[in-house]
Each structure stands twice: as structure tokens, then as C-alpha cells.
Design an enzyme around this catalytic site. Sequence first.
Site, PDB file in Angstrom:
ATOM      1  N   HIS A   1      24.505  -2.297  25.369  1.00 22.49           N
ATOM      2  CA  HIS A   1      23.362  -1.534  24.889  1.00 22.49           C
ATOM      3  C   HIS A   1      23.381  -0.173  25.589  1.00 22.49           C
ATOM      4  CE1 HIS A   1      19.468  -0.056  24.094  1.00 22.49           C
ATOM      5  NE2 HIS A   1      18.989  -0.331  25.287  1.00 22.49           N
TER       6      HIS A   1
ATOM      7  N   ASN B   1      19.116   6.366  23.904  1.00 20.77           N
ATOM      8  CA  ASN B   1      18.905   4.921  23.758  1.00 20.77           C
ATOM      9  C   ASN B   1      18.231   4.659  22.410  1.00 20.77           C
ATOM     10  OD1 ASN B   1      17.846   2.333  23.831  1.00 20.77           O
ATOM     11  ND2 ASN B   1      17.098   2.487  25.935  1.00 20.77           N
TER      12      ASN B   1
ATOM     13  N   CYS C   1      15.670  -4.127  22.659  1.00 17.10           N
ATOM     14  CA  CYS C   1      17.064  -3.639  22.774  1.00 17.10           C
ATOM     15  C   CYS C   1      18.079  -4.774  22.718  1.00 17.10           C
ATOM     16  CB  CYS C   1      17.239  -2.855  24.062  1.00 17.10           C
ATOM     17  SG  CYS C   1      16.080  -1.485  24.210  1.00 17.10           S
TER      18      CYS C   1
END
Length: 330
Positions: A255, A285, A114
Amino acid sequence: MQNSGVAIIGSGSATPVASLDNQGMSQLVETSDEWIVSRTGIRERRLATGSESLSTIATIASRGALAMAGITPDDLDLIILATSTPDDLFGSASEIQAQLGAVKAVTFDLTAACSGFIFGLVTAAQYIRTGLYQNILLIGADILSRWVDWEDRRTCVLFGDGAGAVVLQAAASDRLLGFELRSDGTQNQCLKLAYKAQSQRLLEGFDVGKGTYQPITMNGQEVYRFALQRVPEVIDKALFRANISVDQIDWLLLHQANQRILDAIAQRLNIPEHKVISNLAQYGNTSAASIPLALDEAVRQGRIQSDDIIAASGFGAGLTWGAAIFRWGR
Ligand code: ACO
């Protein structure tokens, strides 16, 4: 004099067509819309079908970024694909190069989960600052649905698929104002998409390991604690390097892991809610794609304007985390 400053001059994004909402998720595992929304803020996520490849959505995102930047694939010197889920373990950046027809560009994949987009941004910037390359395409793209355990309610509700891309160009003044990157492998167990080998005998005395990657495992509470502690620190450090105060930030672009994480980090940094970019309700996500996807949406909505100062931070498996402070546009 040669231009060795870095400007981020275009963005693009693409997501798979199919959307699975929390209602649909509750038909898969024992969960509810109420649980998912209250713990994560996620309402739906896009999931790639078997025929949608990573390179396909990444190429669409790239075309958007090139068009906004006003350059053609021929102008590209380098393509970096930040991903943990390539179509090909040898790398998928070259497949994107072929689809774009970016014949001159050097290509490689970069893996930092990520944090991949932020790590890629800083990597790309070095090639420009040294004067080696003029135009770089940086893509963050992931199809984590390929590696999610669809029977594990603790993880499967969190993730979605997508791609985002930006074009970096050499400029007279440097608009990447500061950055800081960090890694801590001692906490690697918190979040894994690990290869597991079975021993296969080739000859007497010769074994090789042959297996496959195992579905994502995560210690959610550890990752939560890590993000809340490390992300504000690394943003502070990047702001210090940029010689910028928190008040000067126009946008906090984190993020997109979880709305509670976004809110808590903004609160710790004293950044008001209206400056926090969030689109995870729609996408979940999306790993390396989440920052450029949210960036592109905000730019196209006219929220992020040229010269706005953005504090972006990625964090995730590795563990890895990092922040970059930049001015948007030429
Ligand atoms: N639906 C219903 N119940 C659930 C679900 C679900 N989807 N998932 C877990 N539960 C249950 C658990 O089984 C547990 O039940 P129990 O007490 O009977 O055992 C209960 O809910 C609480 O579980 P916790 O894991 O303690 O829940 P928590 O409040 O910590 O929330 C979450 C879990 C949302 C994952 C949280 O820990 C979190 O946000 N962590 C950050 C992790 C993250 O964002 N990871 C993304 C990848 S990493 C990255 O991108 C940085």
C-alpha cells in the site's frame, strides 16, 4: 474437472486529471516541498473535481482491466468495489455495473480502508475456489479528497484520488499462493473518518441522530509504528502459507502510504530496493486504489511479467492489514 484455482489476468487504472504538487500544497497550508518529500516521498497527487465521480474513474479502470483480460462485461459474475468513499452510501458497485453494462454480475461494496484491495482479493478468491463464479472484477477506488481536512497539514499532504481494477478468473492451477488477513479494532482511534450525529427530536421521547462524516483524523506516529511492526509479520505469515521464501519474491507491492514506510518494511524483510514497486511520488496515498494502481502501472510498463511472484500488502484504518502472495497472469 471444474477449475477452482484463482488467476489474476488483467489490470486497469484511472486517476483524475488535475494534479496538485507540493508547491501548490504549500499555498494551502504551512508546509514545503522539502518537508513533504523528505517525510513521505510524495511530490504530487491527483484530485477529483466535483464532476469526477468515484464510479466514473472506477469504470474507466475496469474497462482497462477487462480489455487486458480479454473478456467482456457480459462475462462478469461478480463485481466487488473496495472503497471507503462511495458516491452513494448504499453502495457504488452497482453504478459501475450499470456503466459497464455487466448485466449478469452481482455487485457489492467492501470497506476495509487502505486494506480494501487485499481484503477484496481474498474475498473474490473464495467465490472462485468454491466453484461458484468464473470471472470477477475487483476494483479498489477512493476519492479521499472529499473527506480530507484541507486545513490540517498533518494529513492533507498525504492523500490523493484514484482507481485500480483487476480481473480474477477461475483457472486450472491456483495462482493465489497464500494470504493472511488481520484486524485490530482496539486501535481504531488511530485513523478515523467518523460519522458524528446531532440529536434531532422527532416526537416527544423519540430522538434520532442526524449528522455527517467528519474529516479524516490520524495519529501519524502510531500508524507509522503499526505499519512497521505488523506488515512484515503478515507478509511472513502469507509467505509461510504459500511455502515461498522471501528470495523467491519478484516484487514487493505495498500500500503506497509513505516512501519511508516502504523502505523500512523492505529493509526488515531483506528485499532489495529494485524489487519494491513505488509510484506514490506521483499519486500520494490513494487508499484502496493504491495497490491496483501501482500494479497496473508496473504491468503496463513491462516491469511485472507473466508468472512473476508478487507479495502485496495493504494496511490502514480499522486497523486492518493483510498480505497476499500471487503469481501474475494466466
Ligand atoms: N508540513 C510541515 N510540517 C508538518 C507537516 C507538514 N505537512 N505535518 C506535520 N508537520 C510538523 C508537525 O506539526 C510537527 O511540528 P512540531 O514538532 O512543531 O509540533 C513536526 O512536523 C513533526 O510532526 P510529526 O507528526 O512528528 O511528523 P512525522 O515525522 O511523524 O511525520 C507523517 C508525519 C509523515 C504523517 C508520519 O508520521 C507518517 O508517515 N505516518 C504514517 C501515517 C500514514 O502514512 N498515514 C497514511 C494513512 S494510513 C495508511 O494509509 C496506512
